[in-house]
Design a protein around this motif. Sequence first.
Motif, PDB file in Angstrom:
ATOM      1  N   ALA A 183       0.821  -1.210   0.000  1.00  0.00           N
ATOM      2  CA  ALA A 183       0.000   0.000   0.000  1.00  0.00           C
ATOM      3  C   ALA A 183       0.858   1.264   0.000  1.00  0.00           C
ATOM      4  O   ALA A 183       0.391   2.329  -0.409  1.00  0.00           O
ATOM      5  N   HIS A 184       2.090   1.150   0.455  1.00  0.00           N
ATOM      6  CA  HIS A 184       2.978   2.309   0.532  1.00  0.00           C
ATOM      7  C   HIS A 184       4.333   1.951  -0.075  1.00  0.00           C
ATOM      8  O   HIS A 184       4.534   0.832  -0.550  1.00  0.00           O
ATOM      9  N   SER A 185       5.242   2.878  -0.032  1.00  0.00           N
ATOM     10  CA  SER A 185       6.593   2.663  -0.557  1.00  0.00           C
ATOM     11  C   SER A 185       7.597   3.194   0.453  1.00  0.00           C
ATOM     12  O   SER A 185       7.244   3.906   1.400  1.00  0.00           O
ATOM     13  N   ALA A 237       4.025   4.783  11.309  1.00  0.00           N
ATOM     14  CA  ALA A 237       2.858   3.978  10.949  1.00  0.00           C
ATOM     15  C   ALA A 237       1.566   4.750  11.210  1.00  0.00           C
ATOM     16  O   ALA A 237       0.627   4.717  10.404  1.00  0.00           O
ATOM     17  N   LYS A 238       1.522   5.455  12.329  1.00  0.00           N
ATOM     18  CA  LYS A 238       0.324   6.239  12.667  1.00  0.00           C
ATOM     19  C   LYS A 238       0.068   7.315  11.625  1.00  0.00           C
ATOM     20  O   LYS A 238      -1.079   7.523  11.191  1.00  0.00           O
ATOM     21  N   GLU A 239       1.132   8.006  11.211  1.00  0.00           N
ATOM     22  CA  GLU A 239       0.980   9.069  10.202  1.00  0.00           C
ATOM     23  C   GLU A 239       0.520   8.502   8.864  1.00  0.00           C
ATOM     24  O   GLU A 239      -0.213   9.158   8.122  1.00  0.00           O
ATOM     25  N   GLY A 299      -0.684  -0.201  10.294  1.00  0.00           N
ATOM     26  CA  GLY A 299      -0.148  -0.849  11.480  1.00  0.00           C
ATOM     27  C   GLY A 299       1.360  -0.847  11.478  1.00  0.00           C
ATOM     28  O   GLY A 299       2.001  -0.901  10.420  1.00  0.00           O
ATOM     29  N   GLN A 300       1.943  -0.781  12.676  1.00  0.00           N
ATOM     30  CA  GLN A 300       3.405  -0.733  12.777  1.00  0.00           C
ATOM     31  C   GLN A 300       4.054  -1.965  12.146  1.00  0.00           C
ATOM     32  O   GLN A 300       5.081  -1.863  11.487  1.00  0.00           O
ATOM     33  N   TYR A 331       7.506  -3.242   8.415  1.00  0.00           N
ATOM     34  CA  TYR A 331       8.651  -4.135   8.280  1.00  0.00           C
ATOM     35  C   TYR A 331       8.634  -4.867   6.934  1.00  0.00           C
ATOM     36  O   TYR A 331       9.527  -5.667   6.659  1.00  0.00           O
ATOM     37  N   ARG A 332       7.633  -4.572   6.123  1.00  0.00           N
ATOM     38  CA  ARG A 332       7.659  -5.037   4.743  1.00  0.00           C
ATOM     39  C   ARG A 332       8.602  -4.164   3.914  1.00  0.00           C
ATOM     40  O   ARG A 332       9.042  -4.557   2.839  1.00  0.00           O
TER      41      ARG A 332
END
Length: 257
Positions: free
Chosen positions: A22-24, A50-52, A56-57, A61-62
């Motif tokens: 979902a992110h980079s 992670a909150k910003e 999830g935290q 780690y991906r």
Amino acid sequence: MAQESVTVWTRAERGARGPLPAHSRADLTAVAVELADRGGLSAVSMRQVAKELGTGQASLYRYVSGREDLLDLMADAVTGEIDLDVPLHGDPVADLVALATRAKAVQLRHPWLPDIPPEPLRLGPRSVDYLEYALRAMASVRLPGRTKMEIVALMSALVAQFARAEIQGGRATTDRQAAQAAYLNQTASQGDHPHVAAAMADQPGAAPAEEPQELFERTMHRVLTGLLVDGIAAAVVEDVATGEDVETESEGGGHTR
């Protein structure tokens, strides 16, 4: 069998299988830099990033193995703000001082950067570009590659130190600075530190305080000249001894060989 250590730069950003992330790493880096700009390095944590991002935290780690990877990404990202398109003029000292000035401006823009724990090889793609530029500025100097790398490392350490001092100096109150100056003057005048007193006597009392940038450029110029001048002089002597042409300044301001 021990697992081979890898850096964030050699680790794949996403696995070969599974859904698209979902992110980079760029997303993580941008958020972390913004957090640090607002609240310093202490404001940067995996949980807060992670909150910003609204995730999830554990999902972070991906992308990274931990906070050290995040610091690597942050340092490299802002290093990319240093303009490396500025043409070199052929004077190694002047070119390196100019580069150091641009590097310090980035550190002042991101006051947390001097606080990242230094590591000799904390180098990402943009940091390697910076190193290449600095070494190219010294291409005409006959010094071993290792020595040139040490010069760049020392230059970077001085940049961080001056940036840190300028940041902290800007936070100090005028009253506190005046009290510290008065203490030094009083201590030097008591006669127990004659060399300190003599050095201070060379400074006009009514002279305005030197601008931080002027002090930085003057100091960097002196340090880099001291480090490079022996190599430059040795190259000229060797060229003369072997009968090679030596670059000299012409009357018109250009250079001939």
